[in-house]
Design an enzyme around this catalytic site. Structure first.
Site, PDB file in Angstrom:
ATOM      1  N   TYR A 199      16.773 -77.907  26.091  1.00  0.00           N
ATOM      2  CA  TYR A 199      17.257 -77.198  24.909  1.00  0.00           C
ATOM      3  C   TYR A 199      16.793 -77.834  23.597  1.00  0.00           C
ATOM      4  O   TYR A 199      16.848 -79.065  23.455  1.00  0.00           O
ATOM      5  CB  TYR A 199      18.798 -77.134  24.908  1.00  0.00           C
ATOM      6  N   HIS A 229      18.998 -84.712   6.376  1.00  0.00           N
ATOM      7  CA  HIS A 229      19.300 -83.420   7.006  1.00  0.00           C
ATOM      8  C   HIS A 229      19.532 -82.403   5.878  1.00  0.00           C
ATOM      9  O   HIS A 229      20.665 -82.015   5.602  1.00  0.00           O
ATOM     10  CB  HIS A 229      20.554 -83.601   7.872  1.00  0.00           C
ATOM     11  N   ASP A 273      16.004 -77.377   6.957  1.00  0.00           N
ATOM     12  CA  ASP A 273      16.793 -78.296   7.789  1.00  0.00           C
ATOM     13  C   ASP A 273      16.551 -79.780   7.529  1.00  0.00           C
ATOM     14  O   ASP A 273      17.485 -80.561   7.544  1.00  0.00           O
ATOM     15  CB  ASP A 273      16.531 -78.005   9.277  1.00  0.00           C
ATOM     16  N   SER A 316      27.304 -77.999   9.640  1.00  0.00           N
ATOM     17  CA  SER A 316      26.972 -76.705  10.253  1.00  0.00           C
ATOM     18  C   SER A 316      27.943 -75.636   9.730  1.00  0.00           C
ATOM     19  O   SER A 316      28.990 -75.937   9.183  1.00  0.00           O
ATOM     20  CB  SER A 316      27.100 -76.829  11.769  1.00  0.00           C
ATOM     21  N   ARG A 345      22.909 -79.291  21.669  1.00  0.00           N
ATOM     22  CA  ARG A 345      22.699 -80.727  21.710  1.00  0.00           C
ATOM     23  C   ARG A 345      23.876 -81.328  22.482  1.00  0.00           C
ATOM     24  O   ARG A 345      24.990 -80.801  22.455  1.00  0.00           O
ATOM     25  CB  ARG A 345      22.668 -81.301  20.285  1.00  0.00           C
ATOM     26  N   CYS A 382      27.684 -73.666   7.216  1.00  0.00           N
ATOM     27  CA  CYS A 382      27.819 -73.454   5.766  1.00  0.00           C
ATOM     28  C   CYS A 382      26.700 -72.563   5.228  1.00  0.00           C
ATOM     29  O   CYS A 382      26.708 -72.218   4.050  1.00  0.00           O
ATOM     30  CB  CYS A 382      27.777 -74.794   5.038  1.00  0.00           C
ATOM     31  N   ARG A 411      19.135 -69.114  19.186  1.00  0.00           N
ATOM     32  CA  ARG A 411      18.208 -69.529  18.139  1.00  0.00           C
ATOM     33  C   ARG A 411      16.978 -68.636  18.037  1.00  0.00           C
ATOM     34  O   ARG A 411      16.640 -67.937  19.003  1.00  0.00           O
ATOM     35  CB  ARG A 411      17.721 -70.952  18.443  1.00  0.00           C
ATOM     36  N   LYS A 454      15.150 -83.270  15.686  1.00  0.00           N
ATOM     37  CA  LYS A 454      16.276 -84.181  15.407  1.00  0.00           C
ATOM     38  C   LYS A 454      15.959 -85.615  15.835  1.00  0.00           C
ATOM     39  O   LYS A 454      16.289 -86.573  15.145  1.00  0.00           O
ATOM     40  CB  LYS A 454      17.520 -83.681  16.159  1.00  0.00           C
TER      41      LYS A 454
HETATM   42  C1  LIG Z   1      23.504 -68.635   0.482  1.00  0.00           C
HETATM   43  C2  LIG Z   1      24.541 -68.362   1.261  1.00  0.00           C
HETATM   44  C3  LIG Z   1      25.518 -69.377   1.631  1.00  0.00           C
HETATM   45  N1  LIG Z   1      26.727 -68.727   2.226  1.00  0.00           N
HETATM   46  C4  LIG Z   1      27.808 -68.471   1.426  1.00  0.00           C
HETATM   47  O1  LIG Z   1      27.754 -68.699   0.197  1.00  0.00           O
HETATM   48  C5  LIG Z   1      28.958 -67.935   2.032  1.00  0.00           C
HETATM   49  N2  LIG Z   1      30.190 -67.612   1.522  1.00  0.00           N
HETATM   50  C6  LIG Z   1      30.903 -67.171   2.584  1.00  0.00           C
HETATM   51  C7  LIG Z   1      32.345 -66.698   2.471  1.00  0.00           C
HETATM   52  C8  LIG Z   1      32.314 -65.230   2.214  1.00  0.00           C
HETATM   53  C9  LIG Z   1      32.269 -64.352   3.297  1.00  0.00           C
HETATM   54  C10 LIG Z   1      32.257 -62.976   3.068  1.00  0.00           C
HETATM   55  C11 LIG Z   1      32.271 -62.472   1.765  1.00  0.00           C
HETATM   56  N3  LIG Z   1      32.284 -61.104   1.591  1.00  0.00           N
HETATM   57  C12 LIG Z   1      32.425 -60.445   0.448  1.00  0.00           C
HETATM   58  C13 LIG Z   1      32.254 -58.991   0.548  1.00  0.00           C
HETATM   59  O2  LIG Z   1      32.656 -61.017  -0.590  1.00  0.00           O
HETATM   60  C14 LIG Z   1      32.303 -63.354   0.674  1.00  0.00           C
HETATM   61  C15 LIG Z   1      32.306 -64.752   0.913  1.00  0.00           C
HETATM   62  N4  LIG Z   1      30.182 -67.180   3.731  1.00  0.00           N
HETATM   63  C16 LIG Z   1      28.973 -67.670   3.393  1.00  0.00           C
HETATM   64  N5  LIG Z   1      27.868 -67.926   4.155  1.00  0.00           N
HETATM   65  C17 LIG Z   1      27.892 -67.643   5.602  1.00  0.00           C
HETATM   66  C18 LIG Z   1      28.442 -68.919   6.299  1.00  0.00           C
HETATM   67  C19 LIG Z   1      28.245 -68.862   7.802  1.00  0.00           C
HETATM   68  C20 LIG Z   1      26.866 -69.340   8.191  1.00  0.00           C
HETATM   69  C21 LIG Z   1      26.751 -68.443   3.567  1.00  0.00           C
HETATM   70  O3  LIG Z   1      25.740 -68.653   4.256  1.00  0.00           O
HETATM   71 MN   LIG Z   2      20.280 -79.039  11.391  1.00  0.00          MN
END
Ligand SMILES: C=CCn1c(=O)c2[nH]c(Cc3ccc(NC(C)=O)cc3)nc2n(CCCC)c1=O
Ligand SMILES: [Mn+2]
Length: 583
Positions: free
Chosen positions: A198, A227, A278, A249, A70, A251, A366, A207
């Site tokens: 895109y 969102h 989304d 983003s 975007r 998370c 994507r 969006k």
């Molecule tokens: C339902 C899942 C939500 N979530 C999470 O709850 C989450 N937590 C984390 C942090 C994390 C990363 C690796 C580990 N690995 C181990 C082995 O514990 C643990 C936590 N990363 C996460 N991620 C990936 C974020 C990038 C898109 C994630 O999506």
């Molecule tokens: Mn979005």
């Protein structure tokens, strides 16, 4: 007797007179039409066929290297009154924007086919759904809109019945970054996008319509266009609670929408159902509860990071009939991105993969796929009345200070939690680490009007008779002194959602703190998870001094929306700030 399609037919004629296409094609959304579009794009090189044995019906699209995300600095909200757009939008006077866009659209479709895409955002028979028509010269956009919306004959029939629709006009133009604009005219219910092919700039149902125009419409009509993902949590007794959640983003919204319960929970009969990943349209029902639909029919998900460990359901979903954009390819012509096993040989630009050039798949690459292909897809996603929302969750990526979960004491406090949410930037995003970026309700790039007015609109739902969802805030990303994540996240997050539902059902007491209610001792189920006690203590720690500084910073952030900031929200911030000062 004028048919309700007259205004649509007149608009199409006017656009054709301006853009001068070689032919006009009214899309019906049929399989036949889709197959011929795919053949045409394979011929033109718009699509590349992937390994049909491992990935039947899957294709790769490579955008131009300067057209990969975007373009917020070229995205405008064109309201008559500049103040209505707020400090959270770029503004241009409607007349100036129309002059600029008319010049760009003039003759831009010569030698091309002009596609007319009637679409419905939401189940075709739902009163919560809204229709639109996108005119475009991109067959790639047509193919994606068929997956992402209810596109074609049924939508046209609904437009004929209802007469109203959002008018979207899009052209890829010459894909020139210098001549690229995405204009929104909320008072005209119209969108004009030029120069980008895109996703978020060109698939106007997503969006542009479902958030920017819809959030403006929702304010005037008394509903919410947010969102948010929508996920259903079914307990062993077979009762399902629906949760809507907004995250900035990076998370893992899609991962949460498709969450796989921990072993023990699965054995006990817990199920997770995916309604959307989304966008969420919510409105009060007759019983005073908020009912939500997912206006989209597909997922336009970020490919990198999608793996068997982060989201096995997504991998299953995209194993067939999926369009990949800007991913890499392996020696046996399979789609590839960082996080997957195997090795890429061709990068997202079609070059032989060389790590010196950066990641093989573009970080914003994507997949576009029908939601129905998801193993956890909920049939309730087609329910005309929507699903009742038990809880609204806000979250962010906060390595320090913010506890794993906290519950707002009431709706006003919940709106404050949403208004204050944000993420600390990671090096990947901006190079600077640890800069806190607030992103209220994760709507910063998508709220179609003044953020202050938006907060006022949120507060307006707290009225007699309303049976409002509880509001929570989560943080999966708190780190310990050793810099490691304290919480395992992913499937284990179900434990936190379980506590929220227990609170909704009045089965958990929680413990009050100045910043909100936290799980009381033993209320967060940890059996099967070897989480040391001191880690749990760290995860739920409320650092009083740290929170006093945070509340002060929140006050300063809210003041940037004055004079349209609702006084009630600023008072709520003051209330929490004072509660923290009481020893
Ligand atoms: C339902 C899942 C939500 N979530 C999470 O709850 C989450 N937590 C984390 C942090 C994390 C990363 C690796 C580990 N690995 C181990 C082995 O514990 C643990 C936590 N990363 C996460 N991620 C990936 C974020 C990038 C898109 C994630 O999506
Ligand atoms: Mn979005």
């Amino acid at each position: 007797m004028a048919s309700k399609l007259d205004s649509l037919e007149q608009w199409v004629k006017d656009v054709a007179a301006m853009t001068r296409p070689a032919t006009i094609h009214w899309c019906d959304g049929s399989d036949t039409e889709y197959r011929s579009l795919v053949q045409q794009m394979l011929q033109s090189g718009d699509l590349i066929e992937l390994n049909q044995q491992t990935h039947p019906g899957c294709y790769l699209h490579r955008s131009s290297p300067s057209d990969v995300a975007r373009v917020e600095h070229l995205t405008f909200v064109c309201t008559k009154d500049e103040a209505d757009a707020g400090p959270n939008n770029h503004w241009m006077a409607p007349a100036d924007a129309h002059t600029k866009m008319d010049a760009l659209f003039n003759g831009c479709m010569e030698g091309r086919t002009m596609y007319v895409i009637p679409y419905c955002m939401g189940p075709i028979d739902s009163p919560l759904s809204r229709c639109g028509v996108e005119i475009t010269d991109s067959p790639y956009v047509v193919a994606n809109m068929r997956t992402m919306t209810r596109m074609g004959a049924a939508a046209l029939a609904r437009i004929e019945r209802e007469g109203s629709f959002v008018k979207g006009l899009h052209s890829t133009g010459e894909l020139d970054p210098e001549r690229r604009f995405i204009m929104h005219f909320p008072e005209e219910l119209s969108i004009q996008s030029y120069g980008s092919g895109y996703g978020g700039n060109a698939l106007l149902g997503k969006k542009c319509h479902a958030l920017r125009i819809a959030s403006y419409q929702a304010r005037t009509e008394g509903w919410l266009a947010e969102h948010m993902l929508i996920v259903g949590i079914e307990n062993p007794q077979g009762q399902t609670h629906y949760i809507a959640a907004a995250f900035p983003s990076a998370c893992g919204k899609t991962n949460l929408a498709m969450l796989i319960p921990p072993e023990g929970y699965r054995k006990d009969g817990w199920r997770v159902w995916t309604v959307g990943d989304d966008i969420c349209w919510m409105r009060p029902g007759a019983d005073g509860r908020l009912y939500a639909i997912n206006p989209e029919a597909g997922f336009f998900g970020v490919a990198p990071g999608t793996s068997d460990s982060s989201n096995p359901n997504a991998l299953t979903t995209i194993a067939h009939d999926t369009i990949f954009t800007n991913v890499a390819v392996t020696a046996d012509n399979q789609p590839w991105w960082e996080g997957l096993p195997g090795t890429p040989i061709t990068d997202w630009q079609g070059r032989p993969y060389d790590p010196a050039n950066g990641p093989a798949a573009h970080p914003n690459s994507r997949f576009t796929v029908s939601a129905k292909q998801c193993p956890t897809w909920s049939a309730k996603a087609e329910d005309a009345q929507g699903v009742p929302i038990s809880a609204i969750v806000f979250g962010g990526r906060r390595p320090s200070l913010v506890p794993l979960v906290m519950e707002a004491r009431d709706w006003t406090h919940g709106v404050l939690l949403g208004a204050a949410m944000g993420s600390e930037t990671t090096a990947a995003a901006t190079g600077a680490v640890g800069v806190l970026r607030r992103d209220s309700m994760a709507m910063k790039p998508f709220c179609g009007y003044h953020y202050g007015d938006y907060f006022t609109h949120w507060l307006s739902f707290d009225k007699p008779g309303a049976k409002l969802p509880k509001i929570f805030h989560v943080n999966w990303f708190r780190k310990g002194k050793d810099g490691k994540f304290l919480w395992p996240g992913f499937g284990e997050n179900l434990r936190v959602l379980e506590w929220m539902i227990a609170r909704v059902e009045g089965k958990a007491r929680g413990t009050e703190t100045p910043i909100g209610m936290l799980p009381a001792n033993g209320e967060l189920k940890l059996d099967g998870l070897d989480l040391p006690r001191e880690t749990l203590v760290e995860l739920l720690d409320v650092d009083n001094a740290g929170w006093q500084a945070e509340l002060h910073a929140i006050g300063e952030y809210l003041d940037t929306f004055s004079p349209r900031l609702p006084a009630r929200l600023r008072q709520e911030q003051q209330r929490v700030a004072h509660a923290l000062e009481i020893p």
